[in-house]
Write an enzyme that holds these catalytic residues in place. Sequence first.
Site, PDB file in Angstrom:
ATOM      1  N   ASP A  75      -7.922  -3.267   7.707  1.00 46.04           N
ATOM      2  CA  ASP A  75      -6.945  -2.176   7.702  1.00 46.04           C
ATOM      3  C   ASP A  75      -6.408  -2.001   9.128  1.00 46.04           C
ATOM      4  OD1 ASP A  75      -5.335  -0.134   6.858  1.00 46.04           O
ATOM      5  OD2 ASP A  75      -6.942   1.257   6.340  1.00 46.04           O
TER       6      ASP A  75
ATOM      7  N   ASN B 169     -12.627   5.850   1.298  1.00 46.19           N
ATOM      8  CA  ASN B 169     -11.588   6.508   2.079  1.00 46.19           C
ATOM      9  C   ASN B 169     -10.365   6.805   1.208  1.00 46.19           C
ATOM     10  OD1 ASN B 169     -12.762   4.222   4.378  1.00 46.19           O
ATOM     11  ND2 ASN B 169     -12.914   6.408   4.788  1.00 46.19           N
TER      12      ASN B 169
ATOM     13  N   GLY C  46      -5.985   3.734   9.902  1.00 48.85           N
ATOM     14  CA  GLY C  46      -6.258   2.314  10.020  1.00 48.85           C
ATOM     15  C   GLY C  46      -7.340   2.085  11.062  1.00 48.85           C
TER      16      GLY C  46
ATOM     17  N   GLU D 180       0.866  -1.187   0.000  1.00 47.77           N
ATOM     18  CA  GLU D 180       0.000   0.000   0.000  1.00 47.77           C
ATOM     19  C   GLU D 180       0.903   1.237   0.000  1.00 47.77           C
ATOM     20  OE1 GLU D 180      -3.845   1.965   2.244  1.00 47.77           O
ATOM     21  OE2 GLU D 180      -2.504   0.685   3.380  1.00 47.77           O
TER      22      GLU D 180
ATOM     23  N   ASP E  39     -15.970  -1.119   9.991  1.00 49.75           N
ATOM     24  CA  ASP E  39     -15.939  -0.845  11.435  1.00 49.75           C
ATOM     25  C   ASP E  39     -17.016   0.157  11.838  1.00 49.75           C
ATOM     26  OD1 ASP E  39     -14.863   1.419  10.278  1.00 49.75           O
ATOM     27  OD2 ASP E  39     -13.074   1.489  11.553  1.00 49.75           O
TER      28      ASP E  39
ATOM     29  N   ARG F 257     -22.177  15.589 -10.710  1.00 53.40           N
ATOM     30  CA  ARG F 257     -21.518  16.112 -11.908  1.00 53.40           C
ATOM     31  C   ARG F 257     -20.027  15.774 -11.948  1.00 53.40           C
ATOM     32  NH1 ARG F 257     -25.346  20.240 -11.028  1.00 53.40           N
ATOM     33  NH2 ARG F 257     -23.906  21.442  -9.724  1.00 53.40           N
TER      34      ARG F 257
ATOM     35  N   HIS G 248      -9.841   0.321   0.383  1.00 52.64           N
ATOM     36  CA  HIS G 248     -10.762   0.884   1.387  1.00 52.64           C
ATOM     37  C   HIS G 248     -11.712   1.915   0.760  1.00 52.64           C
ATOM     38  CE1 HIS G 248      -7.429   3.719   1.459  1.00 52.64           C
ATOM     39  NE2 HIS G 248      -6.722   2.999   2.313  1.00 52.64           N
TER      40      HIS G 248
END
Length: 371
Positions: free
Chosen positions: A262, A210, A297, A123, A238, A218, A207
Amino acid sequence: MTEAYRQHHGRILCGDAWITGTLTVAPDGRIAAIEERAGTTGATLLPGFIDLHVHGGGGADIMQGGDAATRIAAAHARHGTTSLLATTMTAPMAELEAVLAGLGHACGARQPGAARVLGVHLEGPFINQEKLGAQPDHACVAVLASLRRLRGLAPIRVITIAPEIAGHLDIIRALSEDGVRMQIGHTSGSYDDGVAGLRHGATSFAHLFNAMTGLHHRQPGIVGAALAHARYAEIIPDLLHVHPGALLTALRAIPQLYCVTDSTSATGMADGDYRLGSHTVHKCLGGVRLADGTLAGSCLTMDQALRNLVAVGLDLADASHRLSAYPADYLGVTDRGRLQAGAWADIVIVDEQLTLQGVVAEGERIAPAHG
């Protein structure tokens, strides 16, 4: 039958069907048979959870190296996760190389009492600096030769990348052709950038909602591209990262939406300060945040994710698929994520309140966490 074979009795989820009967585990840790037997009593047996986005747990952080991955895999196993991807944070290339060299060893064999580490989720650092979220400020442009060098250190299964950055569409195409699952995330891209990423081989979104551009009628953004076109996306259930209404919207739009934690080193620990890569994060009131309040996280576990999904209206089989079968499908793993003969005996045992009663990882019984 020898004593080396072990049996589990109860209501067993087999694909989309429920069977009341007995699941037999062979000495090699695989499922030998599932037999329907009327009148059998016991708890509910679900496939072991597969978490494709794990930064830490039990006080340990993947970026620490050493035995951190094993400690993390053991912490999550006690909450029903039987396999996972060790997920790195954005960091300088030299640090990533050192961490991946250690993770290559951790992916080699499952340790007793722990989940299987199936590989690595990279990541960052190939993300947009404008959408770091809780990632350290070391974003950079991807270079194919560097990525292939990293892949030589550890089995990288998933890479999160921002498609709008010059050169990244070519990277997405090349690595997806190499078999890496490329997913869109930490991105300031537009709807068109998201669609272009998918056309070049990206197959999921990190995720969802996020650290990406949101949906406007638009300017549909990356969220709009995911809702309109994705087959897979990961989401953190969560109920802090994503409102239940947004979660339900994604469930309706994305056929194989799957759930991740995460999770950070704060997972399974008391409130206080913990590490997330080079950051200090604070666990309090069920969340994990940076000093400025940014969500960093989570401290979610997969057994709680199961309960959360059922609480927002999913039936148990559907909730289970999003924690087991769909992440397995996304990775292309065929011998995990479902209870069937020949698959690994990765099993979660729950009671009527969905409280964890037992965990089996590759045939090994692991005591569940309580409280």
